[in-house]
Design an enzyme around this catalytic site. Structure first.
Site, PDB file in Angstrom:
ATOM      1  N   CYS A  23      45.033  23.000  15.743  1.00  0.00           N
ATOM      2  CA  CYS A  23      44.617  21.945  16.664  1.00  0.00           C
ATOM      3  C   CYS A  23      43.314  22.340  17.348  1.00  0.00           C
ATOM      4  O   CYS A  23      43.329  23.088  18.332  1.00  0.00           O
ATOM      5  CB  CYS A  23      45.706  21.676  17.700  1.00  0.00           C
ATOM      6  SG  CYS A  23      45.295  20.327  18.838  1.00  0.00           S
ATOM      7  N   CYS A  40      43.092  21.207  20.937  1.00  0.00           N
ATOM      8  CA  CYS A  40      43.889  22.023  21.861  1.00  0.00           C
ATOM      9  C   CYS A  40      43.230  23.369  22.144  1.00  0.00           C
ATOM     10  O   CYS A  40      43.190  23.827  23.281  1.00  0.00           O
ATOM     11  CB  CYS A  40      45.283  22.276  21.279  1.00  0.00           C
ATOM     12  SG  CYS A  40      46.168  20.811  20.732  1.00  0.00           S
ATOM     13  N   ASP A  41      42.725  24.027  21.088  1.00  0.00           N
ATOM     14  CA  ASP A  41      42.328  25.425  21.204  1.00  0.00           C
ATOM     15  C   ASP A  41      40.839  25.690  21.019  1.00  0.00           C
ATOM     16  O   ASP A  41      40.358  26.779  21.330  1.00  0.00           O
ATOM     17  CB  ASP A  41      43.090  26.271  20.161  1.00  0.00           C
ATOM     18  CG  ASP A  41      44.598  26.171  20.330  1.00  0.00           C
ATOM     19  OD1 ASP A  41      45.038  25.974  21.471  1.00  0.00           O
ATOM     20  OD2 ASP A  41      45.326  26.289  19.326  1.00  0.00           O
TER      21      ASP A  41
END
Length: 334
Positions: free
Chosen positions: A155, A158-159
Site C-alpha cells: 500500500c 499507506c506507507d
C-alpha cells in the site's frame, strides 16, 4: 482432570449455540469495529464474528501487518497498526459488543432472521453487516516474507510517505491502473520509481500509462519479474530481477522499497451462492452510494465493497454508515 476439561468445553460450546442478535457483524477491521461501536451505542447489542487467530491476516485485518500508521486521524505521532486495532476492539467491547473469535462457515440469507454458522455457534440475526475486507495479493519470491514491512509493502498510499522511503529508489510491481497510481504517488517522495512488470505491455488504461510515462521520475522495466529480495536482515537493500524473455538473465536493482500493486482479493468466498450480489471479482455490490445490498437487512462496508480507496479511515466511515443503515432498517421493519 481431562474429563472435567471435556465437560467444560461442551458447556462452553452449548452456551454459544442458538445465539440471536439484532445485528451480526462479520469482520474485524476498522469497518467492522466502527459498525460495532455505533451499533452497540445504539442499543442493538451486536455480535461481531472476528475470525480465527490462525487466519492471515489475523483478527484486526490488514492493518495488523502495518508497523506505523501515519495517516489515521487522531495520531499525530503515528500508531502501530496492531495497536490501533486493539484500541478499536477495546472500544467495541466497552459499549457491549460481543466478540466471537470464530470463522463464519456458511450463511442462510433466504429470509430474516438470517442464519450464520461457525464452528461452534449458530447465530440468527435480524440484520447482517459484512465487513470482511480484502487482502492485497502478494508475490512469492525469496525474501518476500523476510522483508515484509521492512521495505516491502502492498500500500503506497499507506506507507509511501514514511521516512524510510524518502529520497530512495522505489519499485512498484504491477502493470495496471493501480500500479500507475501508486508509482505516480510515490514520485512525491522517492528519488526514482521503477515499475516492474512481467509482460512487455502494460494493462493500464492509456491515460494512466501516458501520465506515468510523462513523469521523469518513473522508469519502466518490462518483461521482468522479481526473483529475490536482498537485505541486511533488517531492511531491504536490493532486488534481483529476472528477464521473462531471455530465461536466466538476471540483474540487480538497488532499492529501499518495493510495493506490490497486483490487485486485491475480497474475503467473500463464504458468500458464494448466498444470494448476495457480488461483482465479477467478488466484491459485494452496494446500492445508491450507501451500504445497502440487494438483500433487505444485509449491509456491506469497508474494503469488501470498496475497490477504489481501500483505506482504514474510509473503511471506518462506511462502518458508521452500515450501522446507521442497519438501525434504520430495524426501526422500519419492527
Amino acid at each position: 482432570m481431562l474429563a472435567s476439561l471435556r465437560i467444560c468445553a461442551r458447556r462452553t460450546s452449548n452456551l454459544i449455540r442458538g445465539l440471536h442478535t439484532k445485528v451480526c457483524i462479520i469482520g474485524s477491521g476498522p469497518g467492522a469495529h466502527s459498525a460495532a461501536i455505533y451499533a452497540s451505542r445504539g442499543a442493538l447489542e451486536p455480535i461481531l464474528v472476528e475470525g480465527n487467530v490462525s487466519n492471515f491476516p489475523p483478527p484486526g485485518g490488514q492493518l495488523t501487518t502495518t508497523i506505523d500508521v501515519e495517516n489515521y486521524a487522531g495520531f499525530p505521532d503515528s500508531v502501530g497498526g496492531f495497536e490501533l486495532m486493539q484500541l478499536m476492539k477495546q472500544q467495541s467491547e466497552k459499549f457491549g459488543t460481543r466478540i466471537l473469535t470464530e470463522e463464519v462457515e456458511s450463511v442462510d440469507f433466504t429470509k430474516p432472521p438470517y442464519k450464520l454458522k461457525t464452528e461452534h455457534s449458530d447465530i440468527s440475526a435480524d440484520s447482517v453487516i459484512v465487513a470482511t475486507g480484502a487482502v492485497a495479493r502478494r508475490l512469492d519470491f525469496i525474501g518476500a516474507d523476510e522483508y515484509w514491512n521492512r521495505g516491502i509493502s502492498a500500500c503506497a498510499t499507506c506507507d509511501g510517505a514514511l521516512p524510510m522511503f524518502r529520497d530512495e529508489n522505489i519499485v512498484v510491481v504491477g502493470g495496471g491502473d493501480s500500479a500507475m497510481e501508486e508509482a505516480l504517488f510515490l514520485t512525491k517522495f522517492a528519488k526514482q520509481v521503477f515499475v516492474v512488470h512481467r509482460r512487455d505491455e502494460l494493462r493500464a488504461s492509456q491515460i494512466m500509462q501516458k501520465r506515468a510515462r510523462w513523469n521523469p521520475k518513473i522508469t519502466f522495466i518490462l518483461s521482468h519479474v522479481v526473483e529475490r529480495a536482498v537485505g541486511d536482515g533488517r531492511r531491504l537493500n536490493s532486488l534481483v530481477l529476472k528477464s521473462t524473455k531471455s530465461g536466466n538473465e538476471e540483474s540487480v536493482l538497488e532499492t529501499k522499497g518495493l510495493f506490490f500493486a497486483v490487485g486485491h482479493v475480497p474475503a467473500t468466498k463464504f458468500l458464494q451462492g448466498s444470494g448476495l450480489d457480488l461483482d465479477n471479482d467478488g466484491y459485494v455490490i452496494t446500492l445508491n452510494s450507501q451500504t445497502t445490498t440487494n438483500l433487505p437487512g444485509v449491509f456491506a462496508c469497508g474494503d469488501v465493497a470498496d475497490r477504489v480507496y481501500r483505506q482504514a479511515i474510509t473503511a471506518a466511515g462506511t462502518g458508521c454508515m452500515a450501522a446507521l443503515d442497519a438501525e434504520r432498517y430495524l426501526e422500519s421493519s419492527s
